[in-house]
Design an enzyme around this catalytic site. Sequence first.
Site, PDB file in Angstrom:
ATOM      1  N   ASP A  34       0.833  -1.205   0.000  1.00 49.86           N
ATOM      2  CA  ASP A  34       0.000   0.000   0.000  1.00 49.86           C
ATOM      3  C   ASP A  34       0.870   1.258   0.000  1.00 49.86           C
ATOM      4  O   ASP A  34       1.971   1.260   0.552  1.00 49.86           O
ATOM      5  CB  ASP A  34      -0.911  -0.020   1.241  1.00 49.86           C
ATOM      6  CG  ASP A  34      -2.037   0.989   1.122  1.00 49.86           C
ATOM      7  OD1 ASP A  34      -2.321   1.455   0.005  1.00 49.86           O
ATOM      8  OD2 ASP A  34      -2.635   1.329   2.158  1.00 49.86           O
ATOM      9  N   GLY A  35       0.324   2.316  -0.581  1.00 49.32           N
ATOM     10  CA  GLY A  35       0.984   3.624  -0.498  1.00 49.32           C
ATOM     11  C   GLY A  35       1.632   4.095  -1.792  1.00 49.32           C
ATOM     12  O   GLY A  35       2.335   5.106  -1.782  1.00 49.32           O
ATOM     13  N   HIS A  51       2.780   3.416  -8.977  1.00 50.58           N
ATOM     14  CA  HIS A  51       2.589   1.981  -9.238  1.00 50.58           C
ATOM     15  C   HIS A  51       3.803   1.385  -9.956  1.00 50.58           C
ATOM     16  O   HIS A  51       4.223   0.273  -9.666  1.00 50.58           O
ATOM     17  CB  HIS A  51       1.319   1.747 -10.064  1.00 50.58           C
ATOM     18  CG  HIS A  51       0.058   2.118  -9.319  1.00 50.58           C
ATOM     19  ND1 HIS A  51      -0.176   1.732  -8.015  1.00 50.58           N
ATOM     20  CD2 HIS A  51      -1.037   2.836  -9.688  1.00 50.58           C
ATOM     21  CE1 HIS A  51      -1.353   2.196  -7.627  1.00 50.58           C
ATOM     22  NE2 HIS A  51      -1.897   2.872  -8.619  1.00 50.58           N
ATOM     23  N   THR A  80     -10.373  -7.284  -5.365  1.00 50.33           N
ATOM     24  CA  THR A  80     -11.682  -7.302  -6.043  1.00 50.33           C
ATOM     25  C   THR A  80     -12.358  -5.931  -5.918  1.00 50.33           C
ATOM     26  O   THR A  80     -13.299  -5.644  -6.652  1.00 50.33           O
ATOM     27  CB  THR A  80     -12.594  -8.389  -5.434  1.00 50.33           C
ATOM     28  OG1 THR A  80     -12.514  -8.332  -4.010  1.00 50.33           O
ATOM     29  CG2 THR A  80     -12.214  -9.782  -5.884  1.00 50.33           C
ATOM     30  N   LEU A 145      11.729 -20.359  -4.276  1.00 50.21           N
ATOM     31  CA  LEU A 145      10.703 -19.443  -3.760  1.00 50.21           C
ATOM     32  C   LEU A 145       9.432 -19.499  -4.608  1.00 50.21           C
ATOM     33  O   LEU A 145       9.499 -19.462  -5.840  1.00 50.21           O
ATOM     34  CB  LEU A 145      11.272 -18.008  -3.795  1.00 50.21           C
ATOM     35  CG  LEU A 145      10.285 -16.883  -3.470  1.00 50.21           C
ATOM     36  CD1 LEU A 145       9.958 -16.864  -1.975  1.00 50.21           C
ATOM     37  CD2 LEU A 145      10.847 -15.524  -3.897  1.00 50.21           C
TER      38      LEU A 145
HETATM   39  C1  FPP Z   1      -2.133   0.205  -3.211  1.00 50.14           C
HETATM   40  O1  FPP Z   1      -1.581   1.480  -3.208  1.00 50.14           O
HETATM   41  C2  FPP Z   1      -1.538  -0.536  -4.287  1.00 50.14           C
HETATM   42  C3  FPP Z   1      -2.209  -1.119  -5.303  1.00 50.14           C
HETATM   43  C4  FPP Z   1      -3.673  -1.121  -5.421  1.00 50.14           C
HETATM   44  C5  FPP Z   1      -1.497  -1.757  -6.391  1.00 50.14           C
HETATM   45  C6  FPP Z   1      -0.321  -2.558  -5.972  1.00 50.14           C
HETATM   46  C7  FPP Z   1       0.475  -2.894  -7.151  1.00 50.14           C
HETATM   47  C8  FPP Z   1       1.804  -2.850  -7.200  1.00 50.14           C
HETATM   48  C9  FPP Z   1       2.630  -2.506  -6.037  1.00 50.14           C
HETATM   49  C10 FPP Z   1       2.544  -3.218  -8.420  1.00 50.14           C
HETATM   50  C11 FPP Z   1       2.297  -4.648  -8.713  1.00 50.14           C
HETATM   51  C12 FPP Z   1       3.293  -5.183  -9.562  1.00 50.14           C
HETATM   52  C13 FPP Z   1       3.191  -6.360 -10.179  1.00 50.14           C
HETATM   53  C14 FPP Z   1       4.366  -6.893 -10.832  1.00 50.14           C
HETATM   54  C15 FPP Z   1       1.943  -7.137 -10.247  1.00 50.14           C
HETATM   55  P1  FPP Z   1      -2.535   2.720  -3.468  1.00 50.14           P
HETATM   56  O2  FPP Z   1      -2.516   3.033  -4.899  1.00 50.14           O
HETATM   57  O3  FPP Z   1      -3.894   2.439  -2.899  1.00 50.14           O
HETATM   58  O4  FPP Z   1      -1.806   3.811  -2.643  1.00 50.14           O
HETATM   59  P2  FPP Z   1      -2.498   5.000  -1.841  1.00 50.14           P
HETATM   60  O5  FPP Z   1      -3.254   4.378  -0.703  1.00 50.14           O
HETATM   61  O6  FPP Z   1      -1.327   5.780  -1.371  1.00 50.14           O
HETATM   62  O7  FPP Z   1      -3.355   5.734  -2.809  1.00 50.14           O
END
Ligand code: FPP
Length: 255
Positions: A34-35, A51, A80, A145
């Site tokens: 998150d974040g 992202h 989801t 892994l």
């Molecule tokens: C939450 O942060 C994060 C997500 C919803 C997406 C997580 C995805 C990745 C870290 C990349 C994934 C990579 C691969 C290879 C599949 P947020 O966007 O909700 O952050 P915020 O709370 O600060 O808005």
Amino acid sequence: MNKVFGSWWKKDNNSATELQGSENIPRHVAIIMDGNGRWARKLGLPRIVGHRNGMKAVKRATTAADEIGISILTLYAFSTENWKRPKEEVDFLMSLPQEFLALELEELIQKNVQVRMMGHTDRLPGHTIAAMEEAIERTKNNTGLILNFALNYGSHREITESVKQIAREVQAGKLDPEAITQELIGSRLLSGDLPDPDLLIRTGGELRLSNFMLWQTAYSELWFTEQYWPEFGREQLFAAVAEYQKRTRRYGGLS
Ligand code: FPP
């Protein structure tokens, strides 16, 4: 690999934390990443840059997990509920598995990593499924892994679907209600044969589970950090594991 044990230090509020040797390394670590958005905002950048940098943190976390002998790393990449986000952001998130695997699959294969996916495939775009399927197929015989992407994953739907399936089997006379055990329910979830997470990490400062592995984390140790996911790397993973190594797990019993 051994040299990291007993020689790795993290400075935290002026106190140093050492990885407590190679004993008691969590077998299964699950991470709520998150974040990304807040990290980008902090730097005045668009959310998608957060992202993309989150994807780089996936590589760092995977490398560090492999280095210390974690067996399974489950990463919550898309929930989801994330479909509620603007289409451009959803489209970008759906392009990341493909982008990540295009960059990293050969190295993952070389490192004996087995890629898996845990989630509902129905709403996923074809290109996302194709990239995951290729990685799963090409790494299926690897024995190192397990890198498990939770993609279009949500516990409420997972549990609902498993209950429906069990009910159908009972209705068809194929399953005796008395044979429905905790183990049977666990095995019908999307995590299937994977053991429950020993350690659940959440970055970004929120203290909640957000519909992630609700059944499987009943006795997981929890570790939270204020740091945003794009800031995550070896140091943060080792700090979480060092803290885990100091915990006593009692599963409701006595130590
Ligand atoms: C939450 O942060 C994060 C997500 C919803 C997406 C997580 C995805 C990745 C870290 C990349 C994934 C990579 C691969 C290879 C599949 P947020 O966007 O909700 O952050 P915020 O709370 O600060 O808005």
